[in-house]
Structures are given as C-alpha cells and as structure tokens.
Design a protein around this motif. Structure first.
Motif, PDB file in Angstrom:
ATOM      1  N   MET A   1       0.839  -1.190   0.000  1.00 37.86           N
ATOM      2  CA  MET A   1       0.000   0.000   0.000  1.00 37.86           C
ATOM      3  C   MET A   1       0.881   1.249   0.000  1.00 37.86           C
ATOM      4  O   MET A   1       1.879   1.324   0.695  1.00 37.86           O
ATOM      5  CB  MET A   1      -0.910  -0.017   1.217  1.00 37.86           C
ATOM      6  CG  MET A   1      -1.844   1.147   1.248  1.00 37.86           C
ATOM      7  SD  MET A   1      -3.110   0.862   2.495  1.00 37.86           S
ATOM      8  CE  MET A   1      -3.615   2.527   2.730  1.00 37.86           C
ATOM      9  N   MET A   2       0.466   2.219  -0.772  1.00 38.55           N
ATOM     10  CA  MET A   2       1.222   3.451  -0.909  1.00 38.55           C
ATOM     11  C   MET A   2       0.996   4.345   0.318  1.00 38.55           C
ATOM     12  O   MET A   2      -0.138   4.661   0.644  1.00 38.55           O
ATOM     13  CB  MET A   2       0.768   4.182  -2.176  1.00 38.55           C
ATOM     14  CG  MET A   2       1.555   5.396  -2.518  1.00 38.55           C
ATOM     15  SD  MET A   2       3.281   5.123  -2.899  1.00 38.55           S
ATOM     16  CE  MET A   2       3.201   3.931  -4.197  1.00 38.55           C
ATOM     17  N   PRO A   3       2.066   4.729   1.006  1.00 42.05           N
ATOM     18  CA  PRO A   3       1.917   5.554   2.210  1.00 42.05           C
ATOM     19  C   PRO A   3       1.744   7.050   1.922  1.00 42.05           C
ATOM     20  O   PRO A   3       1.736   7.851   2.838  1.00 42.05           O
ATOM     21  CB  PRO A   3       3.227   5.298   2.965  1.00 42.05           C
ATOM     22  CG  PRO A   3       4.214   5.019   1.889  1.00 42.05           C
ATOM     23  CD  PRO A   3       3.441   4.301   0.810  1.00 42.05           C
ATOM     24  N   PHE A   4       1.620   7.403   0.651  1.00 47.27           N
ATOM     25  CA  PHE A   4       1.477   8.810   0.261  1.00 47.27           C
ATOM     26  C   PHE A   4       0.188   9.001  -0.520  1.00 47.27           C
ATOM     27  O   PHE A   4      -0.228   8.118  -1.255  1.00 47.27           O
ATOM     28  CB  PHE A   4       2.633   9.249  -0.649  1.00 47.27           C
ATOM     29  CG  PHE A   4       3.997   8.956  -0.093  1.00 47.27           C
ATOM     30  CD1 PHE A   4       4.514   9.704   0.946  1.00 47.27           C
ATOM     31  CD2 PHE A   4       4.768   7.932  -0.621  1.00 47.27           C
ATOM     32  CE1 PHE A   4       5.773   9.437   1.449  1.00 47.27           C
ATOM     33  CE2 PHE A   4       6.029   7.660  -0.132  1.00 47.27           C
ATOM     34  CZ  PHE A   4       6.541   8.418   0.908  1.00 47.27           C
ATOM     35  N   SER A   5      -0.390  10.182  -0.407  1.00 49.78           N
ATOM     36  CA  SER A   5      -1.545  10.499  -1.242  1.00 49.78           C
ATOM     37  C   SER A   5      -1.029  10.918  -2.619  1.00 49.78           C
ATOM     38  O   SER A   5       0.147  11.252  -2.786  1.00 49.78           O
ATOM     39  CB  SER A   5      -2.361  11.637  -0.623  1.00 49.78           C
ATOM     40  OG  SER A   5      -1.645  12.861  -0.730  1.00 49.78           O
ATOM     41  N   ASP A   6      -1.914  10.925  -3.581  1.00 52.55           N
ATOM     42  CA  ASP A   6      -1.524  11.363  -4.920  1.00 52.55           C
ATOM     43  C   ASP A   6      -1.039  12.808  -4.895  1.00 52.55           C
ATOM     44  O   ASP A   6      -0.108  13.164  -5.609  1.00 52.55           O
ATOM     45  CB  ASP A   6      -2.697  11.212  -5.886  1.00 52.55           C
ATOM     46  CG  ASP A   6      -3.083   9.751  -6.096  1.00 52.55           C
ATOM     47  OD1 ASP A   6      -2.249   8.861  -5.829  1.00 52.55           O
ATOM     48  OD2 ASP A   6      -4.226   9.503  -6.518  1.00 52.55           O
ATOM     49  N   GLU A   7      -1.643  13.617  -4.050  1.00 57.71           N
ATOM     50  CA  GLU A   7      -1.232  15.022  -3.927  1.00 57.71           C
ATOM     51  C   GLU A   7       0.182  15.121  -3.343  1.00 57.71           C
ATOM     52  O   GLU A   7       0.973  15.963  -3.762  1.00 57.71           O
ATOM     53  CB  GLU A   7      -2.218  15.803  -3.050  1.00 57.71           C
ATOM     54  CG  GLU A   7      -3.608  15.959  -3.658  1.00 57.71           C
ATOM     55  CD  GLU A   7      -4.471  14.697  -3.526  1.00 57.71           C
ATOM     56  OE1 GLU A   7      -4.260  13.879  -2.604  1.00 57.71           O
ATOM     57  OE2 GLU A   7      -5.349  14.511  -4.386  1.00 57.71           O
ATOM     58  N   ASP A   8       0.495  14.250  -2.379  1.00 56.11           N
ATOM     59  CA  ASP A   8       1.840  14.239  -1.790  1.00 56.11           C
ATOM     60  C   ASP A   8       2.893  13.854  -2.832  1.00 56.11           C
ATOM     61  O   ASP A   8       4.036  14.296  -2.759  1.00 56.11           O
ATOM     62  CB  ASP A   8       1.937  13.227  -0.639  1.00 56.11           C
ATOM     63  CG  ASP A   8       1.124  13.621   0.582  1.00 56.11           C
ATOM     64  OD1 ASP A   8       0.791  14.820   0.726  1.00 56.11           O
ATOM     65  OD2 ASP A   8       0.819  12.718   1.385  1.00 56.11           O
ATOM     66  N   LEU A   9       2.513  13.025  -3.769  1.00 57.02           N
ATOM     67  CA  LEU A   9       3.451  12.528  -4.779  1.00 57.02           C
ATOM     68  C   LEU A   9       3.712  13.529  -5.899  1.00 57.02           C
ATOM     69  O   LEU A   9       4.742  13.468  -6.563  1.00 57.02           O
ATOM     70  CB  LEU A   9       2.927  11.227  -5.389  1.00 57.02           C
ATOM     71  CG  LEU A   9       2.905  10.017  -4.477  1.00 57.02           C
ATOM     72  CD1 LEU A   9       2.122   8.878  -5.130  1.00 57.02           C
ATOM     73  CD2 LEU A   9       4.312   9.573  -4.140  1.00 57.02           C
ATOM     74  N   GLN A  10       2.800  14.439  -6.101  1.00 57.88           N
ATOM     75  CA  GLN A  10       2.874  15.355  -7.245  1.00 57.88           C
ATOM     76  C   GLN A  10       4.201  16.111  -7.327  1.00 57.88           C
ATOM     77  O   GLN A  10       4.870  16.083  -8.357  1.00 57.88           O
ATOM     78  CB  GLN A  10       1.700  16.353  -7.196  1.00 57.88           C
ATOM     79  CG  GLN A  10       1.594  17.220  -8.430  1.00 57.88           C
ATOM     80  CD  GLN A  10       1.177  16.441  -9.664  1.00 57.88           C
ATOM     81  OE1 GLN A  10       0.314  15.568  -9.597  1.00 57.88           O
ATOM     82  NE2 GLN A  10       1.785  16.738 -10.790  1.00 57.88           N
TER      83      GLN A  10
END
Length: 92
Positions: A1-10
């Motif tokens: 599971m990805m520990p970051f939101s899509d916004e955090d990854l941007q």
C-alpha cells in the motif's frame, strides 16, 4: 500500500521528471510529460524521438521507473500513456 496520497506525490514526481529524467531523454531528442497521478500510478507520456523508438520500453523501465521508485517509493507504478489515450487514463 502506498503511504502517500496522490497530492503528496505530485511535487517529488514532477521534480524528478523535470530535473533528472527529461534532460536525459532530451539528449537523444526525446521528451516526457507527467499527465497525472492516480492511486499511486504515475501516468506519463513519452514524446519526441521516444515515440515509436524500439528502446522506449527500456527507457520507461530502466530510466523513468528506476528513478521514481528509488527516490520515492518502490511500489509506484509507472504507466506510459499511448498517444490519443490522454483522456482515458482509467482504461489503462
């Protein structure tokens, strides 16, 4: 599971693509565009000389994917969006 939101990854994803990956591709006449990030999937589109190049699959795997996974998170998924599919990311 990805520990970051899509916004955090941007920001980190776009920074790596702009500062590291794009200059490498530009040396050979290629380019890359970050289209979107959805559910930990990074949608990019190879452009320029990369379109139709027989090495584009290797470029995606051993340049783009390697840089993003090593710098951000190993579970990131990188998806190359074919020309004309930019508005249909959910189908990929």
């Amino acid at each position: 599971m990805m520990p970051f939101s899509d916004e955090d990854l941007q920001l980190p994803v776009s920074t790596i693509i702009e500062k590291k990956v794009a200059p490498m591709l530009a040396r050979d006449g290629g380019a890359i565009e970050l289209l979107d990030i959805k559910n930990g999937r990074v949608f990019v589109q190879l452009k320029g000389a990369c379109v139709g190049c027989s090495a584009s699959g290797s470029t995606l795997k051993y340049v783009v994917e390697k840089e993003l996974k090593s710098a951000i998170h190993p579970d990131l998924q990188i998806v190359n969006v074919p020309q004309g599919m930019e508005n249909n990311l959910e189908e990929l």
